[in-house]
Design an enzyme around this catalytic site. Structure first.
Site, PDB file in Angstrom:
ATOM      1  N   GLU A 236       0.803  -1.220   0.000  1.00 36.64           N
ATOM      2  CA  GLU A 236       0.000   0.000   0.000  1.00 36.64           C
ATOM      3  C   GLU A 236       0.837   1.272   0.000  1.00 36.64           C
ATOM      4  O   GLU A 236       0.406   2.288  -0.556  1.00 36.64           O
ATOM      5  CB  GLU A 236      -0.956  -0.006   1.190  1.00 36.64           C
ATOM      6  CG  GLU A 236      -2.015  -1.096   1.104  1.00 36.64           C
ATOM      7  CD  GLU A 236      -3.136  -0.914   2.106  1.00 36.64           C
ATOM      8  OE1 GLU A 236      -3.823   0.119   2.063  1.00 36.64           O
ATOM      9  OE2 GLU A 236      -3.309  -1.812   2.952  1.00 36.64           O
ATOM     10  N   HIS A 252       7.081 -26.748   6.701  1.00 41.49           N
ATOM     11  CA  HIS A 252       6.377 -27.961   6.304  1.00 41.49           C
ATOM     12  C   HIS A 252       5.870 -27.884   4.862  1.00 41.49           C
ATOM     13  O   HIS A 252       5.164 -28.789   4.416  1.00 41.49           O
ATOM     14  CB  HIS A 252       5.220 -28.243   7.263  1.00 41.49           C
ATOM     15  CG  HIS A 252       5.673 -28.566   8.649  1.00 41.49           C
ATOM     16  ND1 HIS A 252       5.850 -29.851   9.096  1.00 41.49           N
ATOM     17  CD2 HIS A 252       6.016 -27.758   9.682  1.00 41.49           C
ATOM     18  CE1 HIS A 252       6.264 -29.835  10.356  1.00 41.49           C
ATOM     19  NE2 HIS A 252       6.380 -28.570  10.727  1.00 41.49           N
ATOM     20  N   LYS A 346     -13.218  -1.048  -5.351  1.00 43.96           N
ATOM     21  CA  LYS A 346     -14.428  -0.786  -4.553  1.00 43.96           C
ATOM     22  C   LYS A 346     -15.508  -0.124  -5.404  1.00 43.96           C
ATOM     23  O   LYS A 346     -16.700  -0.442  -5.290  1.00 43.96           O
ATOM     24  CB  LYS A 346     -14.086   0.098  -3.363  1.00 43.96           C
ATOM     25  CG  LYS A 346     -13.282  -0.596  -2.278  1.00 43.96           C
ATOM     26  CD  LYS A 346     -13.006   0.353  -1.127  1.00 43.96           C
ATOM     27  CE  LYS A 346     -12.233  -0.317  -0.006  1.00 43.96           C
ATOM     28  NZ  LYS A 346     -11.947   0.620   1.105  1.00 43.96           N
TER      29      LYS A 346
END
Length: 354
Positions: A236, A252, A346
């Site tokens: 950002e 893992h 948005k």
């Protein structure tokens, strides 16, 4: 770009994001103080804490969940989605809707699901529709003042939650922890401020190492959400891609992927967040995982969290990352405040039919 050129900083940073980062220790202290006096009402018999939020409002919940895990009387679930899971609709669940603007559609959806169920609820916001809905439903409203970007209000999104769980008796008294964290941030900050030249400023030097590279930030326990915060701040503020991983989980799976594509390894920078308050095995994993990646040709470095307590180390590591992301934005020559890609997305969602 010359990271000692403060006049260029002012040209690029038109809305003064630097002041927000400089003020983070004070913001954390203010949020803690505010959380101890805001109205709470009758909230009791909590067996589950659910924090519904997105982006800069949700990261505070991530930080909280990781920090209080060893001491909390109840589990904490961070919910980044619409509605709520079934476990949050029970009368022994406390749902905290956290939205900086008060208009985050996913959080409003979760809040609506909470108040229409048997769950108890609290709203944390600067205003907007969430504040109006909280008043309509008679839900405790924890309103704070902050005119900047949600990501710059992380002290509020975390500190208010910390004050809430402290007041509810879900954790031991944390006054000393907060004081130590704020003090450690202020002490570290003396080497990170913009007026400190590159040669003496580790955050500026780290930003220089990240220019033109793909950063991967790795942390464990209470530093795992800090790694996530580094990734989001790099995105950002500097408008640059990065990734984050957590230990021991990365050992893992992620370490199996350090063979290909070899041509990109030189353009990487893997940063390991280390702290002496971590579990000894996670401290060892940090060192060994770094060695594995170095052998394969990755650029790596260690970020040593400062301070003597878990909270201090969480927040000094976070603050260091905020400064680094800011200086990376300056190095790339971009304004660290606007997030046009997010705003455009948005807008498109508002205009689209569902």
């Amino acid at each position: 770009m010359n990271l000692n050129d403060l006049s260029r900083f002012k040209e690029l940073d038109r809305k003064d994001m630097l002041s927000e980062i400089d003020g983070l220790p004070d913001q954390l202290q203010s949020a803690w103080d505010l959380g101890r006096r805001l109205p709470l009402g009758e909230i009791s018999n909590i067996r589950l804490l659910v924090v519904a939020g997105m982006g800069g409002s949700a990261i505070g919940a991530d930080l909280l969940a990781a920090f209080i895990a060893p001491m909390a009387a109840v589990p904490v679930l961070v919910w980044r989605d619409y509605d709520l899971p079934a476990c949050a609709l029970d009368e022994q669940a406390l749902v905290v809707a956290s939205s900086h603007s008060g208009n985050t559609e996913e959080t409003l959806s979760a809040f609506e699901a909470a108040v229409e169920s048997a769950a108890q609820a609290v709203a944390i916001t600067t205003g907007g529709e969430l504040a109006r809905q909280a008043e309509k439903w008679g839900v405790p409203l924890w309103q704070f003042s902050h005119a900047g970007q949600p990501r710059a209000a992380v002290g509020y999104s975390f500190g208010l939650l910390l004050g809430l769980v402290n007041r509810l008796g879900l954790v031991p008294d944390l006054e000393g922890e907060v004081e130590a964290a704020v003090a450690a941030m202020r002490s570290q900050q003396q080497k990170l401020r913009a007026e400190v030249p590159v040669v003496e400023n580790p955050a500026k030097r780290m930003a220089g190492q990240l220019v033109g590279r793909w950063p991967a930030i790795i942390g464990s326990e209470h530093l795992a959400p800090v790694a996530r915060r580094w990734r989001t701040q790099i995105a950002e503020l500097a408008k640059a891609l990065a990734q984050f991983e957590s230990l021991p989980e990365a050992d893992h799976n992620m370490v199996a992927g350090v063979i290909h594509p070899e041509a990109l390894f030189g353009a990487s920078m893997v940063l390991f967040l280390q702290g002496d308050t971590l579990h000894p095995r996670n401290r060892l994993r940090t060192q060994v995982t770094r060695e594995v990646m170095m052998v394969e040709g990755f650029n790596t470095d260690i970020i040593q969290a400062q301070g003597e307590t878990r909270l201090a180390q969480q927040w000094t590591a976070l603050h260091f990352g905020d400064y680094t992301a800011y200086y990376l934005a300056m190095a790339y020559g971009v304004d660290p405040t606007p997030v046009e890609a997010i705003e455009d997305l948005k807008r498109r969602l508002r205009e689209a039919k569902t």
